[in-house]
Design a protein around this motif. Structure first.
Motif, PDB file in Angstrom:
ATOM      1  N   ASP A 127       0.818  -1.213   0.000  1.00 31.72           N
ATOM      2  CA  ASP A 127       0.000   0.000   0.000  1.00 31.72           C
ATOM      3  C   ASP A 127       0.849   1.258   0.000  1.00 31.72           C
ATOM      4  O   ASP A 127       0.466   2.284  -0.580  1.00 31.72           O
ATOM      5  CB  ASP A 127      -0.982   0.007   1.173  1.00 31.72           C
ATOM      6  N   SER A 128       2.033   1.213   0.609  1.00 34.69           N
ATOM      7  CA  SER A 128       2.891   2.399   0.620  1.00 34.69           C
ATOM      8  C   SER A 128       3.449   2.686  -0.768  1.00 34.69           C
ATOM      9  O   SER A 128       3.533   3.842  -1.193  1.00 34.69           O
ATOM     10  CB  SER A 128       4.032   2.232   1.626  1.00 34.69           C
ATOM     11  N   VAL A 129       3.844   1.636  -1.505  1.00 36.42           N
ATOM     12  CA  VAL A 129       4.332   1.815  -2.875  1.00 36.42           C
ATOM     13  C   VAL A 129       3.199   2.305  -3.770  1.00 36.42           C
ATOM     14  O   VAL A 129       3.398   3.172  -4.636  1.00 36.42           O
ATOM     15  CB  VAL A 129       4.929   0.505  -3.405  1.00 36.42           C
ATOM     16  N   ILE A 131       2.151  -8.626 -12.670  1.00 35.92           N
ATOM     17  CA  ILE A 131       3.278  -7.739 -12.388  1.00 35.92           C
ATOM     18  C   ILE A 131       3.288  -7.430 -10.900  1.00 35.92           C
ATOM     19  O   ILE A 131       2.234  -7.286 -10.286  1.00 35.92           O
ATOM     20  CB  ILE A 131       3.171  -6.426 -13.200  1.00 35.92           C
ATOM     21  N   ALA A 132       4.486  -7.343 -10.336  1.00 34.22           N
ATOM     22  CA  ALA A 132       4.615  -6.973  -8.925  1.00 34.22           C
ATOM     23  C   ALA A 132       5.655  -5.878  -8.777  1.00 34.22           C
ATOM     24  O   ALA A 132       6.673  -5.868  -9.483  1.00 34.22           O
ATOM     25  CB  ALA A 132       5.005  -8.178  -8.071  1.00 34.22           C
ATOM     26  N   LEU A 133       5.393  -4.953  -7.856  1.00 35.98           N
ATOM     27  CA  LEU A 133       6.381  -3.969  -7.418  1.00 35.98           C
ATOM     28  C   LEU A 133       6.730  -4.332  -5.981  1.00 35.98           C
ATOM     29  O   LEU A 133       5.856  -4.322  -5.117  1.00 35.98           O
ATOM     30  CB  LEU A 133       5.805  -2.559  -7.486  1.00 35.98           C
ATOM     31  N   ARG A 134       7.994  -4.668  -5.747  1.00 32.67           N
ATOM     32  CA  ARG A 134       8.374  -5.162  -4.430  1.00 32.67           C
ATOM     33  C   ARG A 134       9.645  -4.506  -3.930  1.00 32.67           C
ATOM     34  O   ARG A 134      10.583  -4.251  -4.702  1.00 32.67           O
ATOM     35  CB  ARG A 134       8.591  -6.676  -4.484  1.00 32.67           C
ATOM     36  N   LEU A 135       9.680  -4.245  -2.622  1.00 32.14           N
ATOM     37  CA  LEU A 135      10.881  -3.746  -1.958  1.00 32.14           C
ATOM     38  C   LEU A 135      11.644  -4.944  -1.407  1.00 32.14           C
ATOM     39  O   LEU A 135      11.175  -5.613  -0.480  1.00 32.14           O
ATOM     40  CB  LEU A 135      10.507  -2.790  -0.823  1.00 32.14           C
ATOM     41  N   THR A 136      12.784  -5.243  -1.980  1.00 33.05           N
ATOM     42  CA  THR A 136      13.565  -6.401  -1.562  1.00 33.05           C
ATOM     43  C   THR A 136      14.986  -6.277  -2.083  1.00 33.05           C
ATOM     44  O   THR A 136      15.240  -5.612  -3.093  1.00 33.05           O
ATOM     45  CB  THR A 136      12.943  -7.713  -2.079  1.00 33.05           C
ATOM     46  N   LEU A 165      10.773  -4.205 -10.121  1.00 35.61           N
ATOM     47  CA  LEU A 165       9.623  -4.384 -10.997  1.00 35.61           C
ATOM     48  C   LEU A 165       9.730  -5.799 -11.561  1.00 35.61           C
ATOM     49  O   LEU A 165      10.690  -6.118 -12.260  1.00 35.61           O
ATOM     50  CB  LEU A 165       9.661  -3.339 -12.116  1.00 35.61           C
ATOM     51  N   LEU A 166       8.755  -6.655 -11.247  1.00 30.40           N
ATOM     52  CA  LEU A 166       8.880  -8.083 -11.518  1.00 30.40           C
ATOM     53  C   LEU A 166       7.674  -8.629 -12.269  1.00 30.40           C
ATOM     54  O   LEU A 166       6.559  -8.113 -12.156  1.00 30.40           O
ATOM     55  CB  LEU A 166       9.037  -8.852 -10.204  1.00 30.40           C
ATOM     56  N   THR A 167       7.914  -9.701 -13.014  1.00 28.03           N
ATOM     57  CA  THR A 167       6.826 -10.405 -13.680  1.00 28.03           C
ATOM     58  C   THR A 167       7.222 -11.871 -13.832  1.00 28.03           C
ATOM     59  O   THR A 167       8.366 -12.253 -13.551  1.00 28.03           O
ATOM     60  CB  THR A 167       6.516  -9.790 -15.061  1.00 28.03           C
TER      61      THR A 167
END
Length: 315
Positions: free
Chosen positions: A129-131, A170-175, A289-291
């Motif tokens: 939710d923050s992203v 698609i995913a946006l992830r902090l990692t 940015l992942l898929t």
């Protein structure tokens, strides 16, 4: 890698044929597009009056049309209740198919108007939710108006399971270490700083961190960089508030309830937060940015992926 553009007539025909396969009516009634528009309007409206406004006809016309269609199909489509018209499983399935046909028709119209190929379809995107609040929404506002036939399904979560279960494209992830079975690109580095509101800072008698009221992610994010930092540098501190999202942590800090280590993209100017000290050295992370590999053959996914790569900006 990319498949050809949308074949509008084929897509619309396939969607309509799918409707006829959903049912097995004894009369073998053949559904047509006005039938589907009727069902979709009543599902969306939930009442005869709202469905009539959506279809721009009178209420009696909607009532007679529904009764006539149910008789032709030999089974009910809606149940009348105090809250309105409730769709049966059949009506719900038909409405979902009708939305796909509606999207295909809209894409065809846009293609004719623009005189060329149109990116269409639905892409499922997941992020925290923050992203979503600080990074994704500003990016979407910059480029999505250029893709009127492209639909997004947005969900917020804190793990990679969505892509693994094929619940998202698609995913946006902090990692720091994205899963090896996903493909993508790193968009930038995210640092964390301890922050507080001006109001809270004014209420403090000293600047000793251990004496401050701490706000932190709860056990839903046990490996979050800020949690690791606090346990190593302030082992005696027990947070007074715990939240299951960093956006909630940020809002509590902004409300003057205490301090927390926050990502720099949530701190920017005019956000009511004051950093205390330098970034937490060695505890930064990255925005990815992942898929899934199989999604690279879908033109809608590839288009959104590339646009996000160009438009997402870390401050």
């Amino acid at each position: 890698m990319l498949i050809p553009g949308c074949h509008y007539r084929l897509a619309l025909t396939q969607s309509i044929l799918a409707f006829t396969q959903v049912i097995n009516a004894p009369t073998h009634y053949r559904l047509d597009y006005p039938d589907l528009s009727l069902i979709l309007a009543l599902v969306r409206g939930g009442s005869l009056a709202r469905a009539a406004r959506l279809l721009q006809v009178d209420v009696s016309t909607v009532f007679r049309s529904v009764r006539r269609l149910e008789a032709a199909l030999g089974q009910p489509l809606f149940e009348k209740s105090r809250s309105g018209y409730l769709p049966t499983n059949l009506a719900q399935a038909l409405a979902e198919q009708a939305e796909r046909a509606e999207q295909a028709l809209e894409a065809a119209r846009i293609g004719v108007e623009q005189g060329g190929e149109v990116i269409c379809g639905t892409v499922r995107l997941t992020c925290t939710d923050s992203v979503l609040q600080a990074l994704l929404l500003p990016a979407l506002a910059r480029f999505m108006p250029a893709y009127p036939a492209l639909s997004l399904e947005l969900s917020t979560s804190n793990d990679f399971a969505n892509l693994s279960r094929r619940d998202a494209d698609i995913a946006l992830r902090l990692t720091r270490t994205p899963p090896e079975h996903l493909v993508g690109r790193q968009l930038g580095t995210v640092a964390y700083r301890v922050c507080a509101s001006t109001t809270y800072l004014r209420s403090l008698d000293g600047d000793e961190p251990a004496a401050m009221t701490w706000i932190a992610p709860d056990d839903f994010l046990p490996d979050h960089p800020t949690v690791t930092w606090r346990r190593q540098h302030l082992p005696g501190v027990v947070p007074a508030y715990r939240c299951n999202s960093m956006l909630s942590v940020t809002e509590l800090v902004r409300a003057g309830l205490g301090v927390a280590a926050l990502p720099d993209f949530l701190i920017g100017e005019n956000k009511g937060l004051t950093p205390i000290g330098e970034p937490l050295a060695g505890y930064d992370t990255a925005l990815w940015l992942l898929t899934r590999p199989d999604c690279r053959a879908l033109r809608s996914v590839v288009t959104l992926f590339d646009e996000l790569g160009r438009n997402l900006r870390l401050h």
